[in-house]
Write an enzyme that holds these catalytic residues in place. Structure first.
Site, PDB file in Angstrom:
ATOM      1  N   ASP A  51      -7.311 -10.601  -9.375  1.00 49.87           N
ATOM      2  CA  ASP A  51      -6.255 -10.717 -10.381  1.00 49.87           C
ATOM      3  C   ASP A  51      -6.596  -9.827 -11.574  1.00 49.87           C
ATOM      4  OD1 ASP A  51      -4.531 -11.533 -12.434  1.00 49.87           O
ATOM      5  OD2 ASP A  51      -4.463 -13.590 -11.679  1.00 49.87           O
ATOM      6  N   LYS A  99       5.829  -0.482 -14.016  1.00 48.04           N
ATOM      7  CA  LYS A  99       7.129  -1.088 -13.717  1.00 48.04           C
ATOM      8  C   LYS A  99       7.394  -2.162 -14.767  1.00 48.04           C
ATOM      9  CE  LYS A  99       7.664  -3.884 -10.066  1.00 48.04           C
ATOM     10  NZ  LYS A  99       7.866  -4.060  -8.633  1.00 48.04           N
ATOM     11  N   TRP A 119       2.390   2.936  -2.428  1.00 51.20           N
ATOM     12  CA  TRP A 119       2.060   3.873  -3.515  1.00 51.20           C
ATOM     13  C   TRP A 119       0.703   4.525  -3.241  1.00 51.20           C
ATOM     14  CZ3 TRP A 119       3.583   2.515  -9.257  1.00 51.20           C
ATOM     15  CH2 TRP A 119       4.966   2.331  -9.317  1.00 51.20           C
ATOM     16  N   ASP A 151      -5.218  -5.487  -5.991  1.00 48.91           N
ATOM     17  CA  ASP A 151      -4.115  -6.456  -5.871  1.00 48.91           C
ATOM     18  C   ASP A 151      -4.688  -7.848  -5.680  1.00 48.91           C
ATOM     19  OD1 ASP A 151      -0.857  -5.867  -5.051  1.00 48.91           O
ATOM     20  OD2 ASP A 151      -1.624  -7.908  -4.767  1.00 48.91           O
ATOM     21  N   GLY A 168       0.769  -1.246   0.000  1.00 50.05           N
ATOM     22  CA  GLY A 168       0.000   0.000   0.000  1.00 50.05           C
ATOM     23  C   GLY A 168       0.800   1.296   0.000  1.00 50.05           C
ATOM     24  N   ASP A 226       2.607  -1.122 -10.326  1.00 53.04           N
ATOM     25  CA  ASP A 226       3.850  -1.670  -9.769  1.00 53.04           C
ATOM     26  C   ASP A 226       3.736  -3.198  -9.763  1.00 53.04           C
ATOM     27  OD1 ASP A 226       6.365  -1.465  -8.620  1.00 53.04           O
ATOM     28  OD2 ASP A 226       5.626  -1.136  -6.578  1.00 53.04           O
TER      29      ASP A 226
HETATM   30  C1  LIG Z   1       6.100  -4.766  -5.714  1.00 57.05           C
HETATM   31  S1  LIG Z   1       4.509  -5.169  -5.128  1.00 57.05           S
HETATM   32  C2  LIG Z   1       3.706  -3.625  -5.129  1.00 57.05           C
HETATM   33  C3  LIG Z   1       4.122  -2.667  -4.041  1.00 57.05           C
HETATM   34  C4  LIG Z   1       3.203  -1.468  -3.950  1.00 57.05           C
HETATM   35  N1  LIG Z   1       3.316  -0.614  -5.109  1.00 57.05           N
HETATM   36  C5  LIG Z   1       3.489  -0.638  -2.733  1.00 57.05           C
HETATM   37  O1  LIG Z   1       3.922   0.500  -2.890  1.00 57.05           O
HETATM   38  O2  LIG Z   1       3.244  -1.096  -1.624  1.00 57.05           O
HETATM   39  C6  LIG Z   1       3.791  -5.966  -6.506  1.00 57.05           C
HETATM   40  C7  LIG Z   1       2.349  -6.368  -6.286  1.00 57.05           C
HETATM   41  O3  LIG Z   1       1.794  -6.785  -7.539  1.00 57.05           O
HETATM   42  C8  LIG Z   1       0.775  -7.701  -7.232  1.00 57.05           C
HETATM   43  N2  LIG Z   1       0.382  -8.423  -8.457  1.00 57.05           N
HETATM   44  C9  LIG Z   1       1.142  -9.237  -9.231  1.00 57.05           C
HETATM   45  N3  LIG Z   1       0.418  -9.754 -10.232  1.00 57.05           N
HETATM   46  C10 LIG Z   1      -0.835  -9.249 -10.102  1.00 57.05           C
HETATM   47  C11 LIG Z   1      -2.043  -9.421 -10.834  1.00 57.05           C
HETATM   48  N4  LIG Z   1      -2.101 -10.235 -11.888  1.00 57.05           N
HETATM   49  N5  LIG Z   1      -3.149  -8.761 -10.417  1.00 57.05           N
HETATM   50  C12 LIG Z   1      -3.096  -7.969  -9.323  1.00 57.05           C
HETATM   51  N6  LIG Z   1      -1.986  -7.765  -8.590  1.00 57.05           N
HETATM   52  C13 LIG Z   1      -0.867  -8.393  -8.961  1.00 57.05           C
HETATM   53  C14 LIG Z   1       1.411  -8.587  -6.181  1.00 57.05           C
HETATM   54  O4  LIG Z   1       0.434  -9.312  -5.449  1.00 57.05           O
HETATM   55  C15 LIG Z   1       2.185  -7.559  -5.332  1.00 57.05           C
HETATM   56  O5  LIG Z   1       1.458  -7.181  -4.192  1.00 57.05           O
END
Ligand SMILES: C[S@@+](CC[C@H](N)C(=O)[O-])C[C@H]1O[C@@H](n2cnc3c(N)ncnc32)[C@H](O)[C@@H]1O
EC number: 2.1.1.166
Length: 217
Positions: free
Chosen positions: A108, A173, A66, A92, A64, A133
């Protein structure tokens, strides 16, 4: 600070560098859930993307940081709580601890019903800024991983084409190598202005980088 741990599973070098990382310390001091907040902060301070009154969609938002940063940008006093001038919709695969004023969707992003929920949350309106991200779980197989990363970026671009205002901006990203050049080409086809950015807070050793697309063509 020196970290002592008996667990063989924990990589001590990583743990030491994490604990001594200035962005980890800053995140603790500033009340951010993750050092990732400073990546979006740097991008936003450079390009002035998140303005009062904006509707922002945060893809891959957990834990969370961002969303917390965006929330502060949209708060008249830059506060973590209280009045909010704008909207934040975050999504997420994993649950996220609530953030005051942030609407969270668990699901998803690749699945149609989840996209429909996001669309419904926008209530027929369009986003000013979409940030992603999202990072897939890596399999270790370079080709498979590159395809998984590319899919998430392509879906974020497609979402922006349909659900972002023409003058809006998309931040994603991605990683050097793999499909990087193809994704830059996709951004150039889709947006008037494209800026690749590697924030200082993104670790040097990581191939992680960010692309910003501004204004739909
Ligand atoms: C690096 S973390 C994000 C950190 C976040 N931006 C923060 O500032 O706290 C990447 C996130 O992408 C989510 N993610 C990956 N594939 C996803 C998808 N297909 N749908 C939704 N979320 C996804 C992961 O569950 C993870 O929580």
């Amino acid at each position: 600070m020196k970290v002592n741990t008996k667990s063989k599973k924990v990589n001590k070098a990583w743990l030491n560098s994490h604990v001594n990382d200035p962005y980890v310390k800053a995140a603790q001091k500033d009340g951010y859930r993750a050092r990732a907040a400073y990546k979006l902060k740097e991008i936003d301070e450079q390009l002035k993307l998140i303005r009062p009154g904006a509707t922002v969609v945060d893809l891959g938002s957990t834990p969370g940081a961002w969303s917390q940063y965006v929330r502060r940008c949209l708060s008249p006093e830059g506060a973590a709580v209280g009045a909010l001038n704008g909207r934040i919709i975050s999504l997420d695969l994993l649950p996220m601890e609530p953030i005051e004023g942030v609407q969270f969707i668990l699901g998803d992003f690749r699945e149609e019903p989840v996209l429909a929920q996001l669309q419904e949350a926008l209530g027929g309106g369009k986003a000013d800024v979409v940030v992603s991200d999202m990072a897939p779980n890596l399999s270790g197989n370079g080709t498979t991983d590159a395809a998984r990363i590319a899919l998430l970026v392509e879906l974020a671009v497609d979402f922006s084409i349909h659900h972002m205002k023409p003058e809006g901006a998309l931040v994603v990203k991605l990683f050097h190598g793999g499909a990087y050049d193809d994704l830059v080409a996709l951004f150039r086809q889709t947006f008037k202005v494209v800026k690749p950015i590697k924030p200082k807070s993104s670790r040097d050793k990581s191939s992680e980088t960010f692309l910003v697309g501004m204004g739909l063509k």
